[in-house]
Design a protein around this motif. Structure first.
Motif, PDB file in Angstrom:
ATOM      1  N   ASP A   8       0.806  -1.220   0.000  1.00 27.02           N
ATOM      2  CA  ASP A   8       0.000   0.000   0.000  1.00 27.02           C
ATOM      3  C   ASP A   8       0.840   1.271   0.000  1.00 27.02           C
ATOM      4  O   ASP A   8       0.307   2.359  -0.209  1.00 27.02           O
ATOM      5  N   SER A   9       2.128   1.156   0.246  1.00 30.17           N
ATOM      6  CA  SER A   9       2.979   2.344   0.300  1.00 30.17           C
ATOM      7  C   SER A   9       4.399   1.977  -0.094  1.00 30.17           C
ATOM      8  O   SER A   9       4.789   0.794  -0.069  1.00 30.17           O
ATOM      9  N   ALA A  10       5.173   3.006  -0.430  1.00 26.93           N
ATOM     10  CA  ALA A  10       6.573   2.783  -0.768  1.00 26.93           C
ATOM     11  C   ALA A  10       7.341   2.250   0.429  1.00 26.93           C
ATOM     12  O   ALA A  10       8.249   1.418   0.281  1.00 26.93           O
ATOM     13  N   GLU A  11       6.977   2.711   1.616  1.00 24.82           N
ATOM     14  CA  GLU A  11       7.663   2.242   2.825  1.00 24.82           C
ATOM     15  C   GLU A  11       7.514   0.730   2.990  1.00 24.82           C
ATOM     16  O   GLU A  11       8.437   0.044   3.426  1.00 24.82           O
ATOM     17  N   GLU A  12       6.332   0.196   2.635  1.00 27.75           N
ATOM     18  CA  GLU A  12       6.134  -1.252   2.726  1.00 27.75           C
ATOM     19  C   GLU A  12       7.002  -1.986   1.710  1.00 27.75           C
ATOM     20  O   GLU A  12       7.495  -3.084   1.977  1.00 27.75           O
ATOM     21  N   ILE A  13       7.187  -1.393   0.561  1.00 27.90           N
ATOM     22  CA  ILE A  13       7.991  -2.024  -0.486  1.00 27.90           C
ATOM     23  C   ILE A  13       9.457  -2.088  -0.076  1.00 27.90           C
ATOM     24  O   ILE A  13      10.121  -3.115  -0.248  1.00 27.90           O
ATOM     25  N   TYR A  14       9.951  -0.997   0.496  1.00 31.69           N
ATOM     26  CA  TYR A  14      11.382  -0.926   0.797  1.00 31.69           C
ATOM     27  C   TYR A  14      11.722  -1.376   2.210  1.00 31.69           C
ATOM     28  O   TYR A  14      12.884  -1.651   2.509  1.00 31.69           O
ATOM     29  N   GLY A  15      10.736  -1.475   3.089  1.00 30.89           N
ATOM     30  CA  GLY A  15      10.988  -2.000   4.422  1.00 30.89           C
ATOM     31  C   GLY A  15      11.909  -1.102   5.235  1.00 30.89           C
ATOM     32  O   GLY A  15      11.777   0.124   5.214  1.00 30.89           O
ATOM     33  N   ASP A  16      12.832  -1.703   5.945  1.00 25.65           N
ATOM     34  CA  ASP A  16      13.772  -0.963   6.777  1.00 25.65           C
ATOM     35  C   ASP A  16      14.667  -0.117   5.873  1.00 25.65           C
ATOM     36  O   ASP A  16      15.504  -0.650   5.138  1.00 25.65           O
ATOM     37  N   LEU A  17      14.505   1.196   5.927  1.00 25.78           N
ATOM     38  CA  LEU A  17      15.232   2.067   5.007  1.00 25.78           C
ATOM     39  C   LEU A  17      16.734   2.055   5.251  1.00 25.78           C
ATOM     40  O   LEU A  17      17.506   2.471   4.380  1.00 25.78           O
ATOM     41  N   ARG A  18      17.161   1.572   6.408  1.00 32.94           N
ATOM     42  CA  ARG A  18      18.600   1.476   6.638  1.00 32.94           C
ATOM     43  C   ARG A  18      19.246   0.491   5.663  1.00 32.94           C
ATOM     44  O   ARG A  18      20.436   0.611   5.357  1.00 32.94           O
ATOM     45  N   THR A  19      18.464  -0.468   5.174  1.00 30.39           N
ATOM     46  CA  THR A  19      19.002  -1.410   4.194  1.00 30.39           C
ATOM     47  C   THR A  19      19.071  -0.802   2.800  1.00 30.39           C
ATOM     48  O   THR A  19      19.592  -1.425   1.870  1.00 30.39           O
ATOM     49  N   HIS A  20      18.524   0.411   2.668  1.00 37.20           N
ATOM     50  CA  HIS A  20      18.574   1.125   1.388  1.00 37.20           C
ATOM     51  C   HIS A  20      19.381   2.415   1.515  1.00 37.20           C
ATOM     52  O   HIS A  20      19.259   3.314   0.696  1.00 37.20           O
ATOM     53  N   GLY A  21      20.222   2.472   2.553  1.00 35.92           N
ATOM     54  CA  GLY A  21      21.075   3.638   2.736  1.00 35.92           C
ATOM     55  C   GLY A  21      22.027   3.850   1.571  1.00 35.92           C
ATOM     56  O   GLY A  21      22.340   4.995   1.210  1.00 35.92           O
ATOM     57  N   LEU A  22      22.490   2.755   0.964  1.00 32.57           N
ATOM     58  CA  LEU A  22      23.377   2.873  -0.188  1.00 32.57           C
ATOM     59  C   LEU A  22      22.677   3.610  -1.326  1.00 32.57           C
ATOM     60  O   LEU A  22      23.259   4.493  -1.966  1.00 32.57           O
ATOM     61  N   GLY A  23      21.411   3.247  -1.573  1.00 31.21           N
ATOM     62  CA  GLY A  23      20.675   3.891  -2.650  1.00 31.21           C
ATOM     63  C   GLY A  23      20.360   5.339  -2.352  1.00 31.21           C
ATOM     64  O   GLY A  23      20.486   6.213  -3.226  1.00 31.21           O
ATOM     65  N   LEU A  24      19.938   5.622  -1.126  1.00 39.31           N
ATOM     66  CA  LEU A  24      19.633   6.997  -0.749  1.00 39.31           C
ATOM     67  C   LEU A  24      20.858   7.886  -0.844  1.00 39.31           C
ATOM     68  O   LEU A  24      20.795   9.006  -1.363  1.00 39.31           O
ATOM     69  N   SER A  25      22.001   7.400  -0.353  1.00 42.16           N
ATOM     70  CA  SER A  25      23.211   8.212  -0.373  1.00 42.16           C
ATOM     71  C   SER A  25      23.763   8.363  -1.788  1.00 42.16           C
ATOM     72  O   SER A  25      24.267   9.433  -2.161  1.00 42.16           O
ATOM     73  N   THR A  26      23.649   7.313  -2.596  1.00 43.35           N
ATOM     74  CA  THR A  26      24.082   7.410  -3.991  1.00 43.35           C
ATOM     75  C   THR A  26      23.231   8.429  -4.735  1.00 43.35           C
ATOM     76  O   THR A  26      23.745   9.292  -5.461  1.00 43.35           O
ATOM     77  N   PHE A  27      21.906   8.346  -4.545  1.00 44.93           N
ATOM     78  CA  PHE A  27      21.014   9.290  -5.222  1.00 44.93           C
ATOM     79  C   PHE A  27      21.240  10.715  -4.730  1.00 44.93           C
ATOM     80  O   PHE A  27      21.286  11.656  -5.524  1.00 44.93           O
ATOM     81  N   ALA A  28      21.386  10.879  -3.409  1.00 45.09           N
ATOM     82  CA  ALA A  28      21.638  12.213  -2.861  1.00 45.09           C
ATOM     83  C   ALA A  28      22.941  12.783  -3.415  1.00 45.09           C
ATOM     84  O   ALA A  28      23.023  13.969  -3.767  1.00 45.09           O
ATOM     85  N   GLY A  29      23.976  11.936  -3.496  1.00 46.03           N
ATOM     86  CA  GLY A  29      25.254  12.397  -4.018  1.00 46.03           C
ATOM     87  C   GLY A  29      25.174  12.812  -5.472  1.00 46.03           C
ATOM     88  O   GLY A  29      25.703  13.861  -5.868  1.00 46.03           O
ATOM     89  N   LEU A  30      24.500  12.018  -6.291  1.00 47.86           N
ATOM     90  CA  LEU A  30      24.342  12.359  -7.705  1.00 47.86           C
ATOM     91  C   LEU A  30      23.498  13.617  -7.889  1.00 47.86           C
ATOM     92  O   LEU A  30      23.801  14.479  -8.731  1.00 47.86           O
ATOM     93  N   SER A  31      22.426  13.737  -7.098  1.00 49.36           N
ATOM     94  CA  SER A  31      21.482  14.846  -7.253  1.00 49.36           C
ATOM     95  C   SER A  31      22.057  16.180  -6.799  1.00 49.36           C
ATOM     96  O   SER A  31      21.710  17.232  -7.342  1.00 49.36           O
ATOM     97  N   THR A  32      22.901  16.140  -5.779  1.00 46.83           N
ATOM     98  CA  THR A  32      23.448  17.379  -5.222  1.00 46.83           C
ATOM     99  C   THR A  32      24.831  17.704  -5.748  1.00 46.83           C
ATOM    100  O   THR A  32      25.418  18.715  -5.364  1.00 46.83           O
ATOM    101  N   GLY A  33      25.366  16.867  -6.624  1.00 46.99           N
ATOM    102  CA  GLY A  33      26.675  17.134  -7.197  1.00 46.99           C
ATOM    103  C   GLY A  33      27.836  16.746  -6.310  1.00 46.99           C
ATOM    104  O   GLY A  33      28.972  17.135  -6.572  1.00 46.99           O
TER     105      GLY A  33
END
Length: 215
Positions: free
Chosen positions: A47-72
């Motif tokens: 029902d939500s993205a949070e349910e799909i991704y679960g514990d967001l700490r396991t997606h820290g690599l993706g969040l930090s990679t995206f943040a790094g690319l997006s912010t230069g």
């Protein structure tokens, strides 16, 4: 779905794609993030993205990679080109509902066999790779993965790459369903990046701990 859902979906794309390139470049990738990315492929009725991704700490690599690319903070042209290819493949998949139905049927079969948690990691990757080859790889758009020949000649590594590409495409599907699009990504790139950075702060992951570009 919300703007936050788009951010998580983009981070999911980044994580799976980066791990895919890690395999192609070095023959290995982090086990925890890989398992987290592959698990998202099977969460189709959440029902939500949070349910799909679960514990967001396991997606820290993706969040930090995206943040790094997006912010230069850093650049990885190969990763960027591969992400664009993933988005194009998802658009081609969206235009061919019969392929999407075949994927859903194949995933249901894997779930009946115990996927994702009830199958060994190498078996899960191999089965997902087979399904990817018989469905996504039949689309007119393809993701060409660049890496070192010795790793791309290894059958188990290639299976891992295809399985992770499946996860990347799954996140691309969620991104589109949440309202994302290429023009919106161009216009709101920095806003997306700032939200990813805020998520990382909430998870207690400081910028000094963000991973640097893959070799």
């Amino acid at each position: 779905m919300s703007f936050d859902a788009e951010v998580l979906a983009l981070a999911g794309m980044c994580q799976a794609t980066r791990l895919c390139l890690d395999l192609a470049r070095t023959g290995r990738c982090e086990d925890g993030p890989r398992a987290a990315s592959l698990a998202t492929v099977f969460r189709l009725d959440a029902d939500s993205a949070e349910e799909i991704y679960g514990d967001l700490r396991t997606h820290g690599l993706g969040l930090s990679t995206f943040a790094g690319l997006s912010t230069g903070r850093y650049m990885d042209p190969v990763l960027t080109r591969t992400l664009v290819s993933v988005i194009r493949v998802e658009r081609a998949l969206h235009a061919r509902p019969q392929v999407a139905e075949a994927i859903a049927s194949g995933l249901a079969t894997l779930v009946a066999e115990g996927a994702p948690d009830g199958l060994p990691g190498n078996v899960l990757a191999a089965r997902l790779a087979e399904l990817y080859a018989s469905t996504v790889s039949t689309l007119p758009e393809r993701v060409i993965v660049q890496g070192h020949g010795e790793h791309l000649a290894n059958a188990e590594t290639v299976a891992g790459i295809r399985a992770l590409l499946f996860a990347a495409v799954r996140s691309a599907v969620l991104w589109r369903q949440s309202g994302g699009g290429r023009l919106k990504l161009f216009v709101y790139r920095r806003r997306y990046g700032e939200r990813a950075r805020a998520r990382l702060q909430q998870l207690g992951i400081p910028e000094d701990d963000w991973p640097m570009p893959s070799p």
